[in-house]
Write an enzyme that holds these catalytic residues in place. Structure first.
Site, PDB file in Angstrom:
ATOM      1  N   ASP A  25       0.873  -1.164   0.000  1.00  0.00           N
ATOM      2  CA  ASP A  25       0.000   0.000   0.000  1.00  0.00           C
ATOM      3  C   ASP A  25       0.917   1.223   0.000  1.00  0.00           C
ATOM      4  O   ASP A  25       2.126   1.116   0.248  1.00  0.00           O
ATOM      5  CB  ASP A  25      -0.892  -0.031   1.241  1.00  0.00           C
ATOM      6  CG  ASP A  25      -1.825   1.162   1.321  1.00  0.00           C
ATOM      7  OD1 ASP A  25      -2.381   1.549   0.283  1.00  0.00           O
ATOM      8  OD2 ASP A  25      -1.955   1.732   2.426  1.00  0.00           O
ATOM      9  N   ASP A  27      -0.156   5.160   0.922  1.00  0.00           N
ATOM     10  CA  ASP A  27      -0.391   6.128   1.993  1.00  0.00           C
ATOM     11  C   ASP A  27      -0.275   5.443   3.352  1.00  0.00           C
ATOM     12  O   ASP A  27      -0.934   4.438   3.616  1.00  0.00           O
ATOM     13  CB  ASP A  27      -1.794   6.738   1.848  1.00  0.00           C
ATOM     14  CG  ASP A  27      -1.948   7.549   0.578  1.00  0.00           C
ATOM     15  OD1 ASP A  27      -1.443   8.670   0.524  1.00  0.00           O
ATOM     16  OD2 ASP A  27      -2.564   7.033  -0.382  1.00  0.00           O
ATOM     17  N   SER A  58      -2.997   0.730  -4.293  1.00  0.00           N
ATOM     18  CA  SER A  58      -3.511   1.852  -3.511  1.00  0.00           C
ATOM     19  C   SER A  58      -5.005   2.030  -3.733  1.00  0.00           C
ATOM     20  O   SER A  58      -5.481   2.016  -4.867  1.00  0.00           O
ATOM     21  CB  SER A  58      -2.792   3.147  -3.914  1.00  0.00           C
ATOM     22  OG  SER A  58      -3.382   4.261  -3.277  1.00  0.00           O
TER      23      SER A  58
END
Length: 302
Positions: A25, A27, A58
């Site tokens: 991922d 963020d 994401s």
């Protein structure tokens, strides 16, 4: 059953050694706002030198893949190309292309897509060969029908947009698709901003329809990765910061999972899920956890 074990020492090499690649991922894992997580660029460089693939998944639908590629470069991550990045915006566009065009051809005659979202999402839909509602419409009386409503992150969401979406969704043949289920996103000052999941809930409630969700924890994004790179789930790790999306995504795709504590979820939450009697809760428990993805570096060869 996942054990939520701290990954350190000899365990690092035991887990990372056999792995062909890692899914990350972005963020809260690689960066927070406009700052790279300390050690994250070095980790990706070490993975590259070790011959292990690094791919990125994401749920953020605000940016196009091209924008994300530039962000990687700006934050000091070298060698990340657009083809390595699988965003919920990109995968939602690919999903709609499959459903509306059968996977190929132009958007002519396939109807249009009404997008609740920003230019990054709209651009991915255009790049998939689909036509957007309200853009370049033909003469009055010859308008194409809207065949899908796509809900993404939209910081300009309004009652008028909601009403327009519901009007299209009165047609039972019009698809309702959401980029991701994230209910909120953390801000740098500790506050939260509503996420796509919140907007999708509004559209679902007002229209009486249930959305097809493309992003994590559903497996469509992994299907896209397998189609492009042919990865082996048994030799791939999923690294994320959110139990309900990243870790469950890994579980759903048959991947071993690593929770990093630099983002949304806390170790105490994972431990509470592990102690629960609920089978669904146990699916949210990672196999391993680290304080930061930089803690993975000692498990890689120089």
């Amino acid at each position: 059953m996942a054990s939520c074990r701290r990954l350190s020492g000899a365990g690092l090499r035991e887990v990372l050694g056999p792995a062909q690649g890692l899914l990350f991922d972005c963020d809260g894992v690689l960066w927070a706002g406009e700052r790279a997580v300390p050690g994250a660029p070095e980790l990706l460089e070490r993975l590259r030198r070790s011959g292990k693939a690094a791919l990125f998944v994401s749920n953020n639908s605000r940016r196009s893949v091209a924008e994300l590629e530039r962000r990687f470069s700006r934050l000091g991550f070298r060698g990340v190309r657009a083809e390595h990045v699988f965003s919920s915006a990109l995968c939602s566009a690919l999903f709609l292309r499959q459903r509306l065009l059968g996977g190929g051809g132009s958007g002519n005659g396939a109807g249009r897509v009404f997008v609740l979202g920003g230019e990054g999402l709209r651009g991915e839909v255009r790049d998939a060969g689909l036509r957007l509602a309200g853009e370049g419409e033909p003469a009055p009386g010859a308008a194409e029908p809207v065949r899908a409503v796509l809900v993404g992150y939209d910081d300009q969401f309004t009652f008028a947009k909601l009403a327009q979406a519901c009007g299209y969704l009165r047609d039972p043949q019009c698809l309702l698709v959401a980029t991701d289920p994230d209910p909120w996103h953390p801000l740098s000052d500790g506050q939260r901003t509503p996420g796509t999941g919140s907007l999708t809930a509004a559209v679902e409630t007002a229209s009486g329809r249930k959305a097809l969700v493309v992003g994590k924890p559903n497996t469509y994004m992994f299907d896209c990765i397998v189609e492009r790179f042919g990865v082996d789930p048994s030799r791939t790790l999923m690294v994320g910061d959110r139990l309900e999306t990243d870790i469950l995504f890994g579980k759903n795709c048959g991947l071993s999972t690593i929770l990093t504590l630099t983002g949304v979820s806390r170790l105490e939450e994972a431990q509470a899920y592990m102690a629960s009697d609920s089978a669904a809760a146990k699916d949210l428990v990672p196999n391993y956890y680290v304080d930061s993805i930089a803690d993975l570096i000692p498990g890689l060869d120089e």
